[in-house]
Design an enzyme around this catalytic site. Sequence first.
Site, mmCIF file in Angstrom:
data_model
loop_
_atom_site.group_PDB
_atom_site.id
_atom_site.type_symbol
_atom_site.label_atom_id
_atom_site.label_comp_id
_atom_site.label_asym_id
_atom_site.label_seq_id
_atom_site.Cartn_x
_atom_site.Cartn_y
_atom_site.Cartn_z
ATOM 1 N N ARG A 20 -20.734 12.914 12.518
ATOM 2 C CA ARG A 20 -21.256 12.258 11.323
ATOM 3 C C ARG A 20 -22.336 11.219 11.597
ATOM 4 O O ARG A 20 -23.308 11.128 10.860
ATOM 5 C CB ARG A 20 -20.109 11.553 10.610
ATOM 6 N N GLU A 70 -5.719 3.402 7.519
ATOM 7 C CA GLU A 70 -7.092 2.931 7.698
ATOM 8 C C GLU A 70 -7.154 1.415 7.921
ATOM 9 O O GLU A 70 -8.125 0.896 8.468
ATOM 10 C CB GLU A 70 -7.953 3.340 6.489
ATOM 11 N N HIS A 79 -21.122 8.442 6.095
ATOM 12 C CA HIS A 79 -20.905 9.875 5.931
ATOM 13 C C HIS A 79 -22.195 10.551 5.508
ATOM 14 O O HIS A 79 -22.848 10.114 4.573
ATOM 15 C CB HIS A 79 -19.824 10.097 4.882
ATOM 16 N N LEU A 85 -1.449 7.400 1.792
ATOM 17 C CA LEU A 85 -0.750 8.270 2.732
ATOM 18 C C LEU A 85 0.053 7.461 3.732
ATOM 19 O O LEU A 85 1.209 7.763 4.013
ATOM 20 C CB LEU A 85 -1.759 9.143 3.480
ATOM 21 N N HIS A 103 -18.384 5.216 4.209
ATOM 22 C CA HIS A 103 -17.314 6.123 3.864
ATOM 23 C C HIS A 103 -15.970 5.668 4.407
ATOM 24 O O HIS A 103 -14.929 5.826 3.776
ATOM 25 C CB HIS A 103 -17.683 7.478 4.460
ATOM 26 N N GLY A 161 0.828 -1.204 0.000
ATOM 27 C CA GLY A 161 0.000 0.000 0.000
ATOM 28 C C GLY A 161 0.856 1.244 0.000
ATOM 29 O O GLY A 161 1.791 1.369 0.788
ATOM 30 N N GLY A 175 1.201 4.334 3.597
ATOM 31 C CA GLY A 175 2.284 3.516 3.058
ATOM 32 C C GLY A 175 3.382 4.338 2.403
ATOM 33 O O GLY A 175 4.573 4.072 2.602
#
Lengths: 669, 247
Positions: free
Chosen positions: A344, A452, A279, A56, A428, A53, A58
């Site tokens: 949310r 994530e 979301h 961001l 989301h 990955g 990785g």
Amino acid sequence: MTELIDGLYREGEPIADSKAPDGPIETRWERHQFENALVNPANRRKLSVIIVGTGLAGASAGATLGEAGYHVKTFCYQDSPRRAHSIAAQGGINAAKNYKGDGDSVYRLFYDTVKGGDYRSRESNVYRLAEVSPNIIDQCVAQGVPFAREYGGLLDNRSFGGVQVQRTFYARGQTGQQLLIGAYQALERQIAKGTVEMFSRHEMLELVVIDGKARGIIARDMVTGEIETHLADAVVLASGGYGNVFFLSTNAMGCNVTAAWRAHRKGAYMANPCYTQIHPTCIPQHGDKQSKLTLMSESLRNDGRIWVPKNAEDCDKDPRDIPEEDRDYYLERIYPSFGNLVPRDIASRQAKNMCDEGRGVGPAIVEVGPDGEEREVRRGVYLDFASAIERMGRESVESKYGNLFDMYERITGENPYEVPMRIYPAVHYVMGGLWVDYDLESSIPGLYVTGEANFSDHGANRLGASALMQGLADGYFVLPNTIRDYLAKGPFEPVAEDAPEVEEARRSVTDRIEHFLTCDGERTVDSIHKELGSIMWEYCGMERTAEGLQKAIGLIRELKTEFWTNVKVLGSNDQLNQSLEKAGRVADFLELGELMCIDALHREESCGGHFRAESQTEEGEALRNDEDFSYVAAWEYATKGEDAAELEPVLHKEDLVYEFIEMKQRSYK
Amino acid sequence: MRLTLKIWRQDGPDATGGFETYTVDDISEDMSFLEMLDELNENLQARGIEPVAFDSDCREGICGTCGLMISGLAHGPEVTTTCQLHMRSFSDGEEITIEPWRAHAFPVIRDLVVDRSAFDRIIQAGGFISVDTGAAPDAAATPVPKVQADRSFDTATCIGCGACVAACPNASAMLFLGAKVTHLGELPQGQAERNSRVVDMVAQHDHEGFGGCTNIGECAASCPKEIPLDVISQLNKDLRVAARARR
Ligand SMILES: Cc1cc2nc3c(=O)[nH]c(=O)nc-3n(C[C@H](O)[C@H](O)[C@H](O)COP(=O)(O)OP(=O)(O)OC[C@H]3O[C@@H](n4cnc5c(N)ncnc54)[C@H](O)[C@@H]3O)c2cc1C
Ligand code: SF4
Ligand code: FES
């Protein structure tokens, strides 16, 4: 280990040690870094790390470990690391810089994140996240990330859902893009230097575990179909979230759980898989051929007002003809102090409630209700900028939200400067993911998980603009300082390419491919994926009940059998074959969906993004049960019998202890 | 609506390709162009025909993965990406030709999928600011005047899709290059490497087999992110300055 509970799972030993340090929270991370072993610069070249990955989480880790001098191999399924799903993040990234002097601090960001996560995250981790957040902004600015600036040339900030300070840095509506380009360029710089070797269009399909340690991966070259073995001293998964288990989500088409799930099957625990973030501000579905949903940044909620008609009869009227007194600005009404900026999960559930009540707007869509009957429901609420345009002028609205308005118009064919937008919640983000300790190490030694893909930091609900922060915190500042403690014990015994564990992993990959290509059934992969998605959305979506979840587990098991006996994948392995790629992903989604439902069923409380209808206050708010459920549910993979037709996972609890923040029932009234 | 699609099919990098004609029915105007192709692929598979390979990921116009020549236009008739093109831009009964990007530096992998790794190698040649993690000063230490910050941002929005190359009769990637050189060159942080960056990136560009720029402007006209043509003038200026500095 206990007997089978509810016919579904067993309970095993609790997790004894999360490696979270003790002592004053402000000094934990610094002390821990000091105590972690160092690796002599001359030895680093001999140590190899695989990173799956290059989003961001990785790309930032790859660049940083490359700079430090380790031998790094990075993998992504797209044709370039610049295309990872992180690129789609719009709204911004949080950091406790307090440039606005509005009372922000590391402690407040820590507090807000724990509270926002509904007291289901680990205090030490969250504090560290807040603590390193200012460094992220420094790093990105130095790389040339063009954050929004004020006329004086200083960085601008805005406030974002669920908080009352302005701590969100942004780059128009394209913050994820700009941050990822920054990390990507840093990664490319290391590729040019030879410290990082990049494998694009490569998909990890299996983890290699030897002597209980993660030692490599099996990946498929998606262009030639070649099955490759890559070995290393440690493996990092930064493979993103699994929201696509719902088929329709705001995730990119290729987002998947395969890397994480293969690791799970090899012994990595999966934590809180049912915590899903829905979301509130997405563009409603247009029809049944829809392939994905589009999110519009919730920064829109700063200036837009959300409403539905007071009377169901007005729902098909032109909204501009509905007078003020016939509109229900329901969030402002129910939550006067936070209004349209409630978290949310609350904003999403209230939109669903309004539509369930029959006050939704937009086209009526046929759906099957929980009672099994077909019904027509309008799934949309208005997000109205008329008063913002009046107050700020059209030009200011345009400069702040122009690209989002354009996107809306492009997709719906309606002009939001004139007609209120229609929005509806969509899946989301997933707070759940592979379990990691304070070092971001999974339950398999030598396997680290960032971004994530792990479960850490956000508890049961993530605040807006905090995923980008977490991905970059993990990759730039946390992982490089924790993985060295492990690598300092290496280089480990070299692994032979024909070691039995490697051969076994390769065989599992080739057997699966062989099965898909020869199954020759009737159903396309997409048709099964869609069916799984609608089961998940109906029973494991915004509102969950014991009855519904039990039903879903049964339906998923049937669908799994259908998939394995009746799927149709054309073509061969030795060329680009997108149906084959999808088949592997859907196979893993099916198992994940089952585990998510088991997790959601066992957690008989509501918290954050997990709303159990049985556990709510009189006002219909989520009701936590701290007495029984203030733990992380870490699931170990196990099946009934050999063939994996039914999961029988083992639950390991990690108790959550709050030393600094008092647990309160969340209230945004 | 009902459409006739003439689609380029090619089994692999070395295979010879050709057009196949298919029809699709029941296409709603709210569908995206790629959803229309998804629907075609579902139908083809039902008939035992291998689906058409095409690239896409975000389907939000930001990752730059998608990209098709649609009736001769890169990304089709609107100023947007292929994934953000909707069927309301077409009319019932229309015949649409769909091809991959055509450029020497972007070899076809299969059907409509091409290899754009040349772009990554151009970035490797110098499309970055050299700063190691942890070595950054406080973000507020370097104010950037809003005009420069905005210009930098505008050019940083390039998504690396390659439409500029596909649209250019010379298959030049100068717009892509100019966008990166301007993004970094407008910022104070980007000054130290400004000269070497432009020289090295242009050298890599030529090495990859992209053509030279003869000021036709098709690139900017096809760019979904509206990267302005003047980034190429900026690039040429920077190149001249760098050449002088070397002398
Ligand atoms: C539309 C949208 C808007 C968002 N906006 C915001 C926002 O404003 N602020 C915020 O903080 N967060 C936002 N988020 C959330 C945030 O963008 C993500 O959580 C975050 O970017 C995830 O980063 P990551 O690096 O963990 O994963 P990703 O960026 O998803 O990267 C995953 C990487 O793993 C690779 N990969 C996956 N599986 C495999 C495999 N099997 N083999 C090889 N490689 C694999 C992929 O190729 C990719 O490189 C948004 C999310 C969405 C969907
Ligand atoms: S300059 Fe425009 S057309 Fe060219 S790669 Fe960038 S976004 Fe695509
Ligand atoms: S698929 Fe991402 S830009 Fe089109």
